[in-house]
Design a protein around this motif. Sequence first.
Motif, mmCIF file in Angstrom:
data_model
loop_
_atom_site.group_PDB
_atom_site.id
_atom_site.type_symbol
_atom_site.label_atom_id
_atom_site.label_comp_id
_atom_site.label_asym_id
_atom_site.label_seq_id
_atom_site.Cartn_x
_atom_site.Cartn_y
_atom_site.Cartn_z
ATOM 1 N N UNK A 134 0.824 -1.214 0.000
ATOM 2 C CA UNK A 134 0.000 0.000 0.000
ATOM 3 C C UNK A 134 0.855 1.260 0.000
ATOM 4 N N UNK A 135 1.965 1.252 0.733
ATOM 5 C CA UNK A 135 2.858 2.414 0.735
ATOM 6 C C UNK A 135 3.525 2.586 -0.631
ATOM 7 N N UNK A 136 3.918 1.488 -1.237
ATOM 8 C CA UNK A 136 4.486 1.551 -2.584
ATOM 9 C C UNK A 136 3.454 2.117 -3.551
ATOM 10 N N UNK A 137 2.225 1.641 -3.468
ATOM 11 C CA UNK A 137 1.150 2.115 -4.343
ATOM 12 C C UNK A 137 0.934 3.611 -4.157
ATOM 13 N N UNK A 138 0.904 4.061 -2.937
ATOM 14 C CA UNK A 138 0.711 5.485 -2.649
ATOM 15 C C UNK A 138 1.839 6.321 -3.271
ATOM 16 N N UNK A 139 3.077 5.882 -3.075
ATOM 17 C CA UNK A 139 4.223 6.616 -3.623
ATOM 18 C C UNK A 139 4.200 6.653 -5.146
ATOM 19 N N UNK A 140 3.869 5.532 -5.758
ATOM 20 C CA UNK A 140 3.843 5.473 -7.221
ATOM 21 C C UNK A 140 2.716 6.324 -7.803
ATOM 22 N N UNK A 141 1.566 6.340 -7.142
ATOM 23 C CA UNK A 141 0.478 7.195 -7.619
ATOM 24 C C UNK A 141 0.857 8.669 -7.506
ATOM 25 N N UNK A 142 1.612 9.021 -6.475
ATOM 26 C CA UNK A 142 2.085 10.398 -6.338
ATOM 27 C C UNK A 142 3.023 10.767 -7.484
ATOM 28 N N UNK A 143 3.824 9.794 -7.938
ATOM 29 C CA UNK A 143 4.738 10.047 -9.060
ATOM 30 C C UNK A 143 3.983 10.145 -10.383
ATOM 31 N N UNK A 144 2.942 9.344 -10.538
ATOM 32 C CA UNK A 144 2.191 9.330 -11.801
ATOM 33 C C UNK A 144 1.411 10.618 -12.044
ATOM 34 N N UNK A 145 0.910 11.196 -10.995
ATOM 35 C CA UNK A 145 0.065 12.374 -11.140
ATOM 36 C C UNK A 145 0.867 13.615 -10.816
ATOM 37 N N UNK A 146 0.794 14.581 -11.750
ATOM 38 C CA UNK A 146 1.592 15.792 -11.600
ATOM 39 C C UNK A 146 1.196 16.576 -10.357
ATOM 40 N N UNK A 147 -0.032 17.072 -10.231
ATOM 41 C CA UNK A 147 -0.420 17.560 -8.906
ATOM 42 C C UNK A 147 -0.954 16.366 -8.114
ATOM 43 N N UNK A 148 -0.273 15.960 -7.044
ATOM 44 C CA UNK A 148 -0.661 14.750 -6.309
ATOM 45 C C UNK A 148 -2.076 14.775 -5.739
ATOM 46 N N UNK A 149 -2.668 15.952 -5.557
ATOM 47 C CA UNK A 149 -4.005 15.987 -4.974
ATOM 48 C C UNK A 149 -5.078 15.477 -5.939
ATOM 49 N N UNK A 150 -4.723 15.272 -7.209
ATOM 50 C CA UNK A 150 -5.690 14.743 -8.177
ATOM 51 C C UNK A 150 -5.500 13.246 -8.418
ATOM 52 N N UNK A 151 -4.759 12.580 -7.559
ATOM 53 C CA UNK A 151 -4.477 11.159 -7.726
ATOM 54 C C UNK A 151 -5.751 10.330 -7.625
ATOM 55 N N UNK A 152 -5.731 9.197 -8.294
ATOM 56 C CA UNK A 152 -6.855 8.267 -8.305
ATOM 57 C C UNK A 152 -6.731 7.322 -7.120
ATOM 58 N N UNK A 153 -7.850 6.950 -6.560
ATOM 59 C CA UNK A 153 -7.863 6.001 -5.456
ATOM 60 C C UNK A 153 -7.973 4.591 -6.031
ATOM 61 N N UNK A 154 -6.926 3.796 -5.830
ATOM 62 C CA UNK A 154 -6.902 2.414 -6.310
ATOM 63 C C UNK A 154 -7.112 1.511 -5.106
ATOM 64 N N UNK A 155 -8.172 0.721 -5.153
ATOM 65 C CA UNK A 155 -8.508 -0.179 -4.048
ATOM 66 C C UNK A 155 -7.888 -1.550 -4.310
ATOM 67 N N UNK A 156 -6.941 -1.930 -3.476
ATOM 68 C CA UNK A 156 -6.245 -3.205 -3.657
ATOM 69 C C UNK A 156 -7.198 -4.375 -3.494
ATOM 70 N N UNK A 157 -8.113 -4.283 -2.528
ATOM 71 C CA UNK A 157 -9.071 -5.379 -2.334
ATOM 72 C C UNK A 157 -9.937 -5.585 -3.573
ATOM 73 N N UNK A 158 -10.352 -4.496 -4.176
ATOM 74 C CA UNK A 158 -11.151 -4.597 -5.402
ATOM 75 C C UNK A 158 -10.352 -5.274 -6.512
#
Length: 125
Positions: A57-81
């Motif tokens: 989950x921490x890796x996922x959070x960090x990678x999503x921050x890198x993918x999105x230029x302004x981090x506040x627009x990041x997508x929520x990815x549910x691992x359980x889903x």
Amino acid sequence: MQCGVETMNDCERSPGRTGLRVNFTEKGEVKERREKFLTAKYGTHQMSLIRKRLAVEMWLYDELQKLFDPPNEAVDVDIDEILDMDTDDIRRSHLFSLLSNSSCKRSEKDISKFISDLLDRAKTL
């Protein structure tokens, strides 16, 4: 509370100390009682699973921050889903549609690499 010891006469002390008394004086209000919390103890195997899940989950959070230029627009990815889906193809298409519909400014190659890495890590859970 304050404790004071008084004697009948400080100069004359009896060997049996019969004249000693203890006075307690109230000093303000008593502090509120501390709240007590019950914490669960997990076994070694369960803690190992929790740590592994947290690492993903921490890796996922960090990678999503890198993918999105302004981090506040990041997508929520549910691992359980993701884990509940039947095949990797379904997972891959779901993640790709989720990321391509968002404000991700990265190339398709970067998105595909992220999805592949995520699916590899999700298999360890």
